[in-house]
Design a protein around this motif. Structure first.
Motif, PDB file in Angstrom:
ATOM      1  N   ALA A 172       0.834  -1.201   0.000  1.00  0.00           N
ATOM      2  CA  ALA A 172       0.000   0.000   0.000  1.00  0.00           C
ATOM      3  C   ALA A 172       0.870   1.253   0.000  1.00  0.00           C
ATOM      4  O   ALA A 172       0.549   2.256  -0.658  1.00  0.00           O
ATOM      5  CB  ALA A 172      -0.936  -0.004   1.205  1.00  0.00           C
ATOM      6  N   THR A 173       1.967   1.207   0.738  1.00  0.00           N
ATOM      7  CA  THR A 173       2.908   2.331   0.740  1.00  0.00           C
ATOM      8  C   THR A 173       3.491   2.545  -0.653  1.00  0.00           C
ATOM      9  O   THR A 173       3.610   3.682  -1.133  1.00  0.00           O
ATOM     10  CB  THR A 173       4.040   2.086   1.749  1.00  0.00           C
ATOM     11  OG1 THR A 173       3.475   1.957   3.056  1.00  0.00           O
ATOM     12  CG2 THR A 173       5.044   3.228   1.740  1.00  0.00           C
ATOM     13  N   ASP A 174       3.836   1.445  -1.326  1.00  0.00           N
ATOM     14  CA  ASP A 174       4.354   1.544  -2.691  1.00  0.00           C
ATOM     15  C   ASP A 174       3.301   2.131  -3.629  1.00  0.00           C
ATOM     16  O   ASP A 174       3.627   2.896  -4.547  1.00  0.00           O
ATOM     17  CB  ASP A 174       4.791   0.169  -3.187  1.00  0.00           C
ATOM     18  CG  ASP A 174       6.079  -0.319  -2.529  1.00  0.00           C
ATOM     19  OD1 ASP A 174       6.776   0.511  -1.911  1.00  0.00           O
ATOM     20  OD2 ASP A 174       6.373  -1.523  -2.629  1.00  0.00           O
ATOM     21  N   ALA A 175       2.037   1.771  -3.421  1.00  0.00           N
ATOM     22  CA  ALA A 175       0.956   2.314  -4.255  1.00  0.00           C
ATOM     23  C   ALA A 175       0.832   3.819  -4.066  1.00  0.00           C
ATOM     24  O   ALA A 175       0.657   4.576  -5.039  1.00  0.00           O
ATOM     25  CB  ALA A 175      -0.363   1.620  -3.924  1.00  0.00           C
ATOM     26  N   ASP A 228       2.099   9.463  -5.985  1.00  0.00           N
ATOM     27  CA  ASP A 228       2.911  10.687  -5.881  1.00  0.00           C
ATOM     28  C   ASP A 228       3.703  10.917  -7.162  1.00  0.00           C
ATOM     29  O   ASP A 228       3.778  12.037  -7.673  1.00  0.00           O
ATOM     30  CB  ASP A 228       3.900  10.575  -4.704  1.00  0.00           C
ATOM     31  CG  ASP A 228       3.234  10.718  -3.347  1.00  0.00           C
ATOM     32  OD1 ASP A 228       2.129  11.294  -3.281  1.00  0.00           O
ATOM     33  OD2 ASP A 228       3.831  10.252  -2.353  1.00  0.00           O
ATOM     34  N   GLU A 229       4.302   9.844  -7.682  1.00  0.00           N
ATOM     35  CA  GLU A 229       5.102   9.947  -8.894  1.00  0.00           C
ATOM     36  C   GLU A 229       4.235  10.302 -10.101  1.00  0.00           C
ATOM     37  O   GLU A 229       4.656  11.062 -10.984  1.00  0.00           O
ATOM     38  CB  GLU A 229       5.835   8.626  -9.138  1.00  0.00           C
ATOM     39  CG  GLU A 229       6.653   8.578 -10.414  1.00  0.00           C
ATOM     40  CD  GLU A 229       7.773   9.607 -10.485  1.00  0.00           C
ATOM     41  OE1 GLU A 229       8.261   9.864 -11.594  1.00  0.00           O
ATOM     42  OE2 GLU A 229       8.160  10.157  -9.415  1.00  0.00           O
ATOM     43  N   TYR A 286       2.770  13.773 -14.347  1.00  0.00           N
ATOM     44  CA  TYR A 286       1.672  14.143 -15.246  1.00  0.00           C
ATOM     45  C   TYR A 286       0.851  15.338 -14.761  1.00  0.00           C
ATOM     46  O   TYR A 286      -0.038  15.803 -15.474  1.00  0.00           O
ATOM     47  CB  TYR A 286       0.741  12.942 -15.449  1.00  0.00           C
ATOM     48  CG  TYR A 286       1.397  11.799 -16.172  1.00  0.00           C
ATOM     49  CD1 TYR A 286       1.524  11.798 -17.558  1.00  0.00           C
ATOM     50  CD2 TYR A 286       1.914  10.708 -15.466  1.00  0.00           C
ATOM     51  CE1 TYR A 286       2.129  10.744 -18.229  1.00  0.00           C
ATOM     52  CE2 TYR A 286       2.525   9.651 -16.122  1.00  0.00           C
ATOM     53  CZ  TYR A 286       2.631   9.665 -17.504  1.00  0.00           C
ATOM     54  OH  TYR A 286       3.237   8.633 -18.152  1.00  0.00           O
ATOM     55  N   GLY A 287       1.105  15.802 -13.560  1.00  0.00           N
ATOM     56  CA  GLY A 287       0.358  16.945 -13.055  1.00  0.00           C
ATOM     57  C   GLY A 287      -0.928  16.528 -12.366  1.00  0.00           C
ATOM     58  O   GLY A 287      -1.074  15.399 -11.895  1.00  0.00           O
ATOM     59  N   HIS A 342      -5.220   8.645  -1.056  1.00  0.00           N
ATOM     60  CA  HIS A 342      -4.318   9.600  -1.708  1.00  0.00           C
ATOM     61  C   HIS A 342      -5.138  10.658  -2.446  1.00  0.00           C
ATOM     62  O   HIS A 342      -6.144  10.353  -3.093  1.00  0.00           O
ATOM     63  CB  HIS A 342      -3.408   8.858  -2.685  1.00  0.00           C
ATOM     64  CG  HIS A 342      -2.297   9.693  -3.237  1.00  0.00           C
ATOM     65  ND1 HIS A 342      -2.494  10.654  -4.213  1.00  0.00           N
ATOM     66  CD2 HIS A 342      -0.963   9.728  -2.939  1.00  0.00           C
ATOM     67  CE1 HIS A 342      -1.337  11.231  -4.500  1.00  0.00           C
ATOM     68  NE2 HIS A 342      -0.393  10.690  -3.746  1.00  0.00           N
ATOM     69  N   GLY A 343      -4.705  11.893  -2.377  1.00  0.00           N
ATOM     70  CA  GLY A 343      -5.478  12.997  -2.919  1.00  0.00           C
ATOM     71  C   GLY A 343      -5.742  12.926  -4.407  1.00  0.00           C
ATOM     72  O   GLY A 343      -6.715  13.514  -4.895  1.00  0.00           O
TER      73      GLY A 343
END
Length: 226
Positions: free
Chosen positions: A60-63, A68-69, A74-75, A97-98
């Motif tokens: 889940a942390t990797d997801a 984030d990446e 891509y913005g 995640h936002g």
């Protein structure tokens, strides 16, 4: 943007599985192909390891890091987390995640109910579109556990539905065409604000248990193409 999360293992210190990554590629390719005309991009996430590892919830942390990446690269684009097995669990956990607006969990691996442990969280799903798909003959990930999670999630977030694939197993190979068509309809509808196919719209609108035990009809993909 779709981030496809491969399967993993409950406990492992080993490196990521190349086989699990390869197994996730057909879904990523089918989603990218379905949304190519609208600029949809799909990436298979590279984990740091293959184990969930208890409270570390490493996958889940990797997801979340992958999301984030995606934002960095891509913005401000909406992201769908799409996972298979343990990747489905990671997608559900990282939904807060936002950038994430939707979650697709295929045969998610979930722990057995344990009164001594905290139940799987669902609050992070609020405000997201959620689709869970599970084969009724899955011998690795108990489909009843995903139903119970969906039932709890539906109380927190009405935009939750679940489809059952009759007689299919964990890999959902028997009805792969239908599952991929269902996934594409949901992802494109969620990310691009398009109308869902009638079965998906009905499942989202229906109260439990109807919208959480929706059968995936044979020929779903062919019906959409004609």
């Amino acid at each position: 943007m779709v981030l496809v999360l491969p399967d993993g293992e409950p406990e492992s210190a080993r490196r990521p599985s190349a086989l699990a990554r390869a197994s996730a590629l057909p879904l990523a390719r089918s989603l990218a192909r379905a949304g190519r005309g609208d600029g949809l991009v799909a990436h298979v996430v590279r984990y740091g390891g293959r184990g969930w590892n208890g409270t570390d919830a490493r996958l889940a942390t990797d997801a979340s890091r992958a999301a984030d990446e995606a934002v960095r690269r891509y913005g401000d684009v909406p992201v769908c987390l799409a996972g298979q097995g343990m990747g489905g669990r990671a997608a559900l956990h990282a939904a807060g995640h936002g950038a994430v607006n939707s979650v697709l969990a295929l045969a998610p691996w979930l722990p057995e109910d344990d009164v001594a442990a905290q139940p799987e969280p669902v609050k992070q799903l609020v405000g997201r579109r959620v689709l869970i798909v599970h084969g009724t003959n899955d011998a690795r990930s108990d489909p009843e556990l995903s139903y119970r999670l969906a039932e709890r999630a539906k109380k927190a977030n009405r935009d939750t539905c679940r489809f059952e694939v009759h007689s299919d197993g964990h890999a959902l190979r028997q009805y792969q065409v239908e599952v991929q068509a269902l996934a594409a309809d949901f992802v494109i509808g969620s990310l691009l604000s398009r109308a869902y196919a009638r079965p998906v719209a009905d499942a989202l609108a229906a109260p439990p248990p109807l919208g959480l035990r929706m059968p995936l009809a044979a020929g779903f993909g062919r019906a959409l193409r004609h």
